[in-house]
Design a protein around this motif. Structure first.
Motif, PDB file in Angstrom:
ATOM      1  N   GLU A  59       0.851  -1.186   0.000  1.00 25.70           N
ATOM      2  CA  GLU A  59       0.000   0.000   0.000  1.00 25.70           C
ATOM      3  C   GLU A  59       0.885   1.233   0.000  1.00 25.70           C
ATOM      4  OE1 GLU A  59      -2.670  -0.124   3.251  1.00 25.70           O
ATOM      5  OE2 GLU A  59      -3.798  -1.856   2.499  1.00 25.70           O
ATOM      6  N   HIS A  60       0.430   2.259  -0.699  1.00 28.80           N
ATOM      7  CA  HIS A  60       1.277   3.452  -0.795  1.00 28.80           C
ATOM      8  C   HIS A  60       0.406   4.687  -0.911  1.00 28.80           C
ATOM      9  CE1 HIS A  60       0.574   4.278  -5.116  1.00 28.80           C
ATOM     10  NE2 HIS A  60       0.381   2.971  -5.191  1.00 28.80           N
ATOM     11  N   ASN A  61       1.052   5.836  -0.689  1.00 23.86           N
ATOM     12  CA  ASN A  61       0.381   7.128  -0.775  1.00 23.86           C
ATOM     13  C   ASN A  61       0.778   7.910  -2.027  1.00 23.86           C
ATOM     14  OD1 ASN A  61      -0.830   6.630   1.710  1.00 23.86           O
ATOM     15  ND2 ASN A  61       0.858   7.590   2.839  1.00 23.86           N
ATOM     16  N   GLY A  62       1.448   7.243  -2.959  1.00 22.95           N
ATOM     17  CA  GLY A  62       1.883   7.911  -4.188  1.00 22.95           C
ATOM     18  C   GLY A  62       3.290   7.476  -4.571  1.00 22.95           C
ATOM     19  N   ILE A  63       3.565   7.481  -5.859  1.00 24.84           N
ATOM     20  CA  ILE A  63       4.872   7.080  -6.381  1.00 24.84           C
ATOM     21  C   ILE A  63       5.388   8.197  -7.273  1.00 24.84           C
ATOM     22  CG2 ILE A  63       6.151   5.357  -7.720  1.00 24.84           C
ATOM     23  CD1 ILE A  63       3.887   3.402  -7.074  1.00 24.84           C
ATOM     24  N   LYS A  64       6.637   8.551  -7.084  1.00 24.01           N
ATOM     25  CA  LYS A  64       7.228   9.652  -7.850  1.00 24.01           C
ATOM     26  C   LYS A  64       8.604   9.236  -8.357  1.00 24.01           C
ATOM     27  CE  LYS A  64       8.767  13.323  -5.666  1.00 24.01           C
ATOM     28  NZ  LYS A  64       8.821  14.619  -4.934  1.00 24.01           N
ATOM     29  N   VAL A  65       8.935   9.651  -9.562  1.00 26.58           N
ATOM     30  CA  VAL A  65      10.281   9.443 -10.101  1.00 26.58           C
ATOM     31  C   VAL A  65      10.880  10.804 -10.431  1.00 26.58           C
ATOM     32  CG1 VAL A  65       9.439   9.094 -12.466  1.00 26.58           C
ATOM     33  CG2 VAL A  65      11.696   8.259 -11.812  1.00 26.58           C
ATOM     34  N   GLU A  66      12.130  10.987 -10.079  1.00 25.56           N
ATOM     35  CA  GLU A  66      12.841  12.245 -10.322  1.00 25.56           C
ATOM     36  C   GLU A  66      14.132  11.961 -11.067  1.00 25.56           C
ATOM     37  OE1 GLU A  66      12.725  14.914  -6.577  1.00 25.56           O
ATOM     38  OE2 GLU A  66      12.445  12.866  -5.868  1.00 25.56           O
ATOM     39  N   LEU A  67      14.501  12.867 -11.949  1.00 19.99           N
ATOM     40  CA  LEU A  67      15.795  12.827 -12.602  1.00 19.99           C
ATOM     41  C   LEU A  67      16.625  13.961 -12.009  1.00 19.99           C
ATOM     42  CD1 LEU A  67      16.478  12.354 -16.379  1.00 19.99           C
ATOM     43  CD2 LEU A  67      17.835  13.906 -14.980  1.00 19.99           C
ATOM     44  N   LEU A  68      17.722  13.605 -11.374  1.00 13.84           N
ATOM     45  CA  LEU A  68      18.529  14.582 -10.641  1.00 13.84           C
ATOM     46  C   LEU A  68      19.943  14.638 -11.195  1.00 13.84           C
ATOM     47  CD1 LEU A  68      17.514  13.627  -6.978  1.00 13.84           C
ATOM     48  CD2 LEU A  68      16.541  15.447  -8.386  1.00 13.84           C
ATOM     49  N   GLY A  69      20.441  15.845 -11.371  1.00 10.83           N
ATOM     50  CA  GLY A  69      21.863  16.064 -11.596  1.00 10.83           C
ATOM     51  C   GLY A  69      22.428  16.665 -10.330  1.00 10.83           C
ATOM     52  N   GLN A  70      23.470  16.053  -9.779  1.00  6.55           N
ATOM     53  CA  GLN A  70      23.985  16.470  -8.472  1.00  6.55           C
ATOM     54  C   GLN A  70      25.493  16.666  -8.507  1.00  6.55           C
ATOM     55  OE1 GLN A  70      22.628  13.165  -6.014  1.00  6.55           O
ATOM     56  NE2 GLN A  70      20.849  14.334  -5.346  1.00  6.55           N
ATOM     57  N   ILE A  71      25.942  17.667  -7.761  1.00  7.14           N
ATOM     58  CA  ILE A  71      27.374  17.872  -7.521  1.00  7.14           C
ATOM     59  C   ILE A  71      27.622  17.647  -6.045  1.00  7.14           C
ATOM     60  CG2 ILE A  71      29.281  19.526  -7.526  1.00  7.14           C
ATOM     61  CD1 ILE A  71      27.995  20.872  -9.925  1.00  7.14           C
ATOM     62  N   GLU A  72      28.580  16.784  -5.746  1.00  5.09           N
ATOM     63  CA  GLU A  72      28.927  16.492  -4.358  1.00  5.09           C
ATOM     64  C   GLU A  72      30.396  16.824  -4.127  1.00  5.09           C
ATOM     65  OE1 GLU A  72      29.152  12.771  -1.170  1.00  5.09           O
ATOM     66  OE2 GLU A  72      28.868  12.382  -3.301  1.00  5.09           O
ATOM     67  N   MET A  73      30.657  17.686  -3.153  1.00  2.00           N
ATOM     68  CA  MET A  73      32.026  17.979  -2.738  1.00  2.00           C
ATOM     69  C   MET A  73      32.419  16.979  -1.665  1.00  2.00           C
ATOM     70  SD  MET A  73      32.736  20.663  -4.551  1.00  2.00           S
ATOM     71  CE  MET A  73      32.074  22.177  -5.266  1.00  2.00           C
ATOM     72  N   TYR A  74      33.548  16.305  -1.835  1.00  2.00           N
ATOM     73  CA  TYR A  74      33.931  15.281  -0.868  1.00  2.00           C
ATOM     74  C   TYR A  74      34.280  15.858   0.496  1.00  2.00           C
ATOM     75  CZ  TYR A  74      33.999  11.982  -4.751  1.00  2.00           C
ATOM     76  OH  TYR A  74      33.652  11.187  -5.818  1.00  2.00           O
ATOM     77  N   PHE A  75      34.630  17.154   0.534  1.00  2.00           N
ATOM     78  CA  PHE A  75      34.914  17.781   1.831  1.00  2.00           C
ATOM     79  C   PHE A  75      33.647  18.389   2.440  1.00  2.00           C
ATOM     80  CE2 PHE A  75      36.127  20.617  -1.666  1.00  2.00           C
ATOM     81  CZ  PHE A  75      35.282  21.691  -1.451  1.00  2.00           C
ATOM     82  N   ASP A  76      32.509  18.215   1.774  1.00  2.00           N
ATOM     83  CA  ASP A  76      31.224  18.731   2.269  1.00  2.00           C
ATOM     84  C   ASP A  76      30.136  17.714   1.920  1.00  2.00           C
ATOM     85  OD1 ASP A  76      29.249  20.329   3.323  1.00  2.00           O
ATOM     86  OD2 ASP A  76      29.126  21.650   1.578  1.00  2.00           O
ATOM     87  N   ARG A  77      30.312  16.489   2.421  1.00  2.00           N
ATOM     88  CA  ARG A  77      29.449  15.375   2.021  1.00  2.00           C
ATOM     89  C   ARG A  77      28.012  15.516   2.515  1.00  2.00           C
ATOM     90  NH1 ARG A  77      31.445  10.679  -0.093  1.00  2.00           N
ATOM     91  NH2 ARG A  77      33.699  10.568  -0.399  1.00  2.00           N
ATOM     92  N   GLU A  78      27.781  16.427   3.422  1.00  2.00           N
ATOM     93  CA  GLU A  78      26.412  16.588   3.928  1.00  2.00           C
ATOM     94  C   GLU A  78      25.495  17.271   2.915  1.00  2.00           C
ATOM     95  OE1 GLU A  78      25.430  15.277   6.816  1.00  2.00           O
ATOM     96  OE2 GLU A  78      27.459  14.492   7.029  1.00  2.00           O
ATOM     97  N   ASN A  79      26.091  17.948   1.938  1.00  2.00           N
ATOM     98  CA  ASN A  79      25.291  18.740   1.007  1.00  2.00           C
ATOM     99  C   ASN A  79      25.475  18.265  -0.430  1.00  2.00           C
ATOM    100  OD1 ASN A  79      24.238  20.683   2.931  1.00  2.00           O
ATOM    101  ND2 ASN A  79      26.326  21.473   3.059  1.00  2.00           N
ATOM    102  N   PHE A  80      24.365  18.067  -1.119  1.00  2.00           N
ATOM    103  CA  PHE A  80      24.354  17.822  -2.553  1.00  2.00           C
ATOM    104  C   PHE A  80      23.804  19.073  -3.232  1.00  2.00           C
ATOM    105  CE2 PHE A  80      24.331  13.538  -0.925  1.00  2.00           C
ATOM    106  CZ  PHE A  80      25.115  12.837  -1.830  1.00  2.00           C
ATOM    107  N   TYR A  81      24.433  19.454  -4.339  1.00  5.75           N
ATOM    108  CA  TYR A  81      23.968  20.617  -5.079  1.00  5.75           C
ATOM    109  C   TYR A  81      23.273  20.133  -6.345  1.00  5.75           C
ATOM    110  CZ  TYR A  81      27.263  22.846  -1.898  1.00  5.75           C
ATOM    111  OH  TYR A  81      27.943  23.254  -0.773  1.00  5.75           O
TER     112      TYR A  81
END
Length: 300
Positions: A59-81
């Motif tokens: 059972e679910h409340n909705g299904i979504k698909v997203e296409l994401l382009g992300q930049i990740e800095m290894y010295f700032d792994r908490e944040n994706f741009y």
């Protein structure tokens, strides 16, 4: 009560299948755990079509698909741009029951993906499909599917040669020439080194390919320089008037196109570094930037 019991059942596994997966070229990427996997290859403005597949009825409340382009800095792994220009979402199913192995197609048409996939020393740029099955208190089920983007360029209409003279006053004077300033990833660097004045006992001479990765900005700028190739041009002392040929094939090396200020986060530049070492192990070098680009395979 049945709903509460369902909350403690094992989460359903989701996988993502691309519609043209059997015919689409795959390339290797290295995951965070060090494992190398093969993933589909796309380029900008292609249609990305597929279906998520799940393993059992939920059972679910909705299904979504997203296409994401992300930049990740290894010295700032908490944040994706995320790139705002390539973040899309599409609702696949309305709330209700999702039956075992039911296929829910999705399509992202002519997606603009202006930047190439890149995995460097301090930064990575990646593209992923993200499928989210919302289940309220039972917790969402999320699955990511990586894919690689490579964008191709035509041969440049203007591609000037590089000619420079360098030296030490009254000691050494050399002239070097490279046939082009812009090279595709499978190209050949052709050139010559001319010795106009030699009063230093040169022991050997090498040509290096260096990659310089710059991330961040201002006081938080991180610069990493890698020597990707080292090619011996000469072993022994040159004499005045001598000419040393250069012929360096680029195809054996893991090169990428030059990246300039990608989303204001990072840059990648390439340099040819000419190194001379004298008999007292003193090093003399001259560095010259070159532009790298990806040529379509049927254009080389």
């Amino acid at each position: 009560m049945n709903y509460l019991l369902g909350a403690f059942k094992p989460a359903s596994h989701i996988s993502i299948v691309f519609t043209d997966e059997k015919n689409r070229k795959k390339v290797p990427i290295k995951k965070e755990n060090g494992q190398t996997v093969m993933v589909p290859l796309f380029q900008s403005l292609e249609n990305i079509v597929g279906k998520p597949v799940q393993g059992k009825k939920i059972e679910h409340n909705g299904i979504k698909v997203e296409l994401l382009g992300q930049i990740e800095m290894y010295f700032d792994r908490e944040n994706f741009y995320d790139f705002t220009s390539t973040s899309l979402d599409e609702e696949l199913d309305v709330p209700g029951e999702l039956y075992e192995k039911k296929l829910n197609p999705f399509e992202f048409s002519t997606v603009e993906m202006p930047y190439e996939t890149y995995n460097g020393v301090n930064v990575r740029l990646r593209y992923v499909l993200k499928v989210t099955i919302s289940r309220g208190y039972a917790g969402s089920i999320i699955e990511y599917q990586d894919f690689v983007v490579r964008n191709y360029s035509p041969p440049p209409s203007i591609n000037n040669s590089i000619k420079m003279e360098v030296g030490i006053e009254d000691c050494m004077h050399i002239e070097f020439e490279y046939n082009k300033s812009k090279y595709h990833l499978k190209d050949v660097i052709i050139g010559k080194i001319y010795f106009l004045l030699v009063r230093i006992k040169i022991k050997n001479m090498d040509l290096e390919i260096r990659r310089r990765e710059s991330t961040g900005s201002g006081a938080n700028t991180h610069v990493e320089t890698e020597t990707l190739a080292k090619f011996e041009l000469m072993d022994g002392a040159p004499v005045r008037g001598e000419s040393i040929p250069i012929r360096l094939f680029l195809s054996p090396y893991e090169l990428t196109p030059t990246h300039r200020n990608i989303n204001n986060k990072f840059s990648v530049k390439y340099y040819l570094n000419l190194v001379l070492v004298d008999e007292e192990d003193r090093r003399y070098f001259k560095q010259q930037e070159i532009i790298m680009y990806r040529l379509a395979e049927d254009s080389s």
